[in-house]
Design a protein around this motif. Structure first.
Motif, mmCIF file in Angstrom:
data_model
loop_
_atom_site.group_PDB
_atom_site.id
_atom_site.type_symbol
_atom_site.label_atom_id
_atom_site.label_comp_id
_atom_site.label_asym_id
_atom_site.label_seq_id
_atom_site.Cartn_x
_atom_site.Cartn_y
_atom_site.Cartn_z
ATOM 1 N N ASP A 60 0.838 -1.206 0.000
ATOM 2 C CA ASP A 60 0.000 0.000 0.000
ATOM 3 C C ASP A 60 0.869 1.252 0.000
ATOM 4 O O ASP A 60 1.705 1.432 0.882
ATOM 5 N N TRP A 61 0.628 2.114 -0.984
ATOM 6 C CA TRP A 61 1.390 3.352 -1.118
ATOM 7 C C TRP A 61 0.507 4.577 -0.967
ATOM 8 O O TRP A 61 0.830 5.643 -1.480
ATOM 9 N N SER A 62 -0.589 4.478 -0.277
ATOM 10 C CA SER A 62 -1.495 5.614 -0.053
ATOM 11 C C SER A 62 -1.801 6.323 -1.360
ATOM 12 O O SER A 62 -2.230 5.708 -2.312
ATOM 13 N N GLU A 63 -1.534 7.607 -1.385
ATOM 14 C CA GLU A 63 -1.855 8.423 -2.563
ATOM 15 C C GLU A 63 -0.652 8.651 -3.475
ATOM 16 O O GLU A 63 -0.751 9.365 -4.463
ATOM 17 N N THR A 64 0.492 8.073 -3.146
ATOM 18 C CA THR A 64 1.703 8.281 -3.932
ATOM 19 C C THR A 64 1.656 7.474 -5.222
ATOM 20 O O THR A 64 1.340 6.280 -5.208
ATOM 21 N N LYS A 65 1.978 8.141 -6.319
ATOM 22 C CA LYS A 65 2.000 7.461 -7.607
ATOM 23 C C LYS A 65 3.209 6.527 -7.676
ATOM 24 O O LYS A 65 4.325 6.916 -7.327
ATOM 25 N N ILE A 66 2.961 5.316 -8.129
ATOM 26 C CA ILE A 66 4.022 4.318 -8.244
ATOM 27 C C ILE A 66 4.664 4.471 -9.618
ATOM 28 O O ILE A 66 4.019 4.257 -10.640
ATOM 29 N N THR A 67 5.939 4.858 -9.618
ATOM 30 C CA THR A 67 6.694 5.022 -10.861
ATOM 31 C C THR A 67 8.017 4.279 -10.737
ATOM 32 O O THR A 67 8.467 3.972 -9.623
ATOM 33 N N LYS A 68 8.647 4.024 -11.871
ATOM 34 C CA LYS A 68 9.969 3.390 -11.834
ATOM 35 C C LYS A 68 10.966 4.274 -11.095
ATOM 36 O O LYS A 68 11.822 3.776 -10.370
ATOM 37 N N GLU A 69 10.835 5.567 -11.268
ATOM 38 C CA GLU A 69 11.726 6.495 -10.561
ATOM 39 C C GLU A 69 11.583 6.350 -9.048
ATOM 40 O O GLU A 69 12.577 6.306 -8.317
ATOM 41 N N MET A 70 10.345 6.270 -8.562
ATOM 42 C CA MET A 70 10.120 6.108 -7.120
ATOM 43 C C MET A 70 10.602 4.744 -6.622
ATOM 44 O O MET A 70 11.188 4.643 -5.541
ATOM 45 N N LEU A 71 10.384 3.705 -7.403
ATOM 46 C CA LEU A 71 10.854 2.368 -7.021
ATOM 47 C C LEU A 71 12.382 2.337 -6.964
ATOM 48 O O LEU A 71 12.969 1.753 -6.045
ATOM 49 N N ARG A 72 13.020 2.983 -7.929
ATOM 50 C CA ARG A 72 14.487 3.057 -7.970
ATOM 51 C C ARG A 72 15.000 3.856 -6.759
ATOM 52 O O ARG A 72 15.964 3.460 -6.114
ATOM 53 N N TYR A 73 14.333 4.976 -6.455
ATOM 54 C CA TYR A 73 14.717 5.786 -5.295
ATOM 55 C C TYR A 73 14.600 4.970 -4.006
ATOM 56 O O TYR A 73 15.495 5.005 -3.151
ATOM 57 N N CYS A 74 13.517 4.247 -3.850
ATOM 58 C CA CYS A 74 13.317 3.430 -2.645
ATOM 59 C C CYS A 74 14.382 2.347 -2.529
ATOM 60 O O CYS A 74 14.901 2.087 -1.431
ATOM 61 N N ALA A 75 14.710 1.705 -3.645
ATOM 62 C CA ALA A 75 15.741 0.664 -3.638
ATOM 63 C C ALA A 75 17.084 1.261 -3.193
ATOM 64 O O ALA A 75 17.773 0.704 -2.330
ATOM 65 N N LYS A 76 17.440 2.392 -3.778
ATOM 66 C CA LYS A 76 18.700 3.046 -3.419
ATOM 67 C C LYS A 76 18.703 3.445 -1.945
ATOM 68 O O LYS A 76 19.692 3.214 -1.239
ATOM 69 N N HIS A 77 17.619 3.994 -1.486
ATOM 70 C CA HIS A 77 17.500 4.433 -0.095
ATOM 71 C C HIS A 77 17.727 3.264 0.871
ATOM 72 O O HIS A 77 18.501 3.383 1.832
ATOM 73 N N GLU A 78 17.094 2.135 0.615
ATOM 74 C CA GLU A 78 17.222 0.984 1.521
ATOM 75 C C GLU A 78 18.621 0.390 1.474
ATOM 76 O O GLU A 78 19.184 0.014 2.505
ATOM 77 N N VAL A 79 19.217 0.319 0.292
ATOM 78 C CA VAL A 79 20.581 -0.222 0.184
ATOM 79 C C VAL A 79 21.580 0.717 0.866
ATOM 80 O O VAL A 79 22.542 0.256 1.489
ATOM 81 N N LEU A 80 21.355 2.010 0.810
ATOM 82 C CA LEU A 80 22.227 2.947 1.532
ATOM 83 C C LEU A 80 22.101 2.759 3.042
ATOM 84 O O LEU A 80 23.092 2.894 3.772
ATOM 85 N N HIS A 81 20.914 2.408 3.522
ATOM 86 C CA HIS A 81 20.778 2.047 4.939
ATOM 87 C C HIS A 81 21.671 0.850 5.257
ATOM 88 O O HIS A 81 22.307 0.802 6.315
#
Length: 111
Positions: A60-81
């Protein structure tokens, strides 16, 4: 309400794998999950001692549009953690020393 699909999850995992390679984090065993986490688009749960981590993409992503850019950003964010996980772990140890911090910092720098 926006929901991530299995295709989105596959793309997210692929992006995580790319960042894991780029940051030389292949000494970690990664488990992927497509399950919700409160107030998060994606999440990570690292175990530094075992060198394994769970990385998840929320459905569930609430009202946020699911895009490849957002998925890529999330992947990068988690790997940086994950890149910073050892430093964070040392910071939480009650008995940590300056040497512990230096070793964790240099492990990150060498990557």
């Amino acid at each position: 309400m926006q929901k991530t699909s299995s295709k989105d999850f596959t793309y997210f995992k692929k992006q995580c794998e790319i960042y894991l390679d780029q940051l030389s984090l292949r000494d970690w065993k990664i488990y992927y999950y497509h399950t919700d986490h409160p107030d998060s688009y994606a999440w990570i749960d690292p175990d530094c001692e075992a060198k394994q981590a769970s990385i998840g993409l929320s459905v569930d992503w609430s009202e946020t549009k699911i895009t490849k850019e957002m998925l890529r950003y999330c992947a990068k964010h988690e790997v940086l953690h994950l890149l910073l996980a050892d430093i964070v772990a040392v910071g939480k140890w009650r008995q940590s020393t300056d040497t512990d911090f230096t070793e964790a910092q240099h492990a990150c720098i060498r990557r």
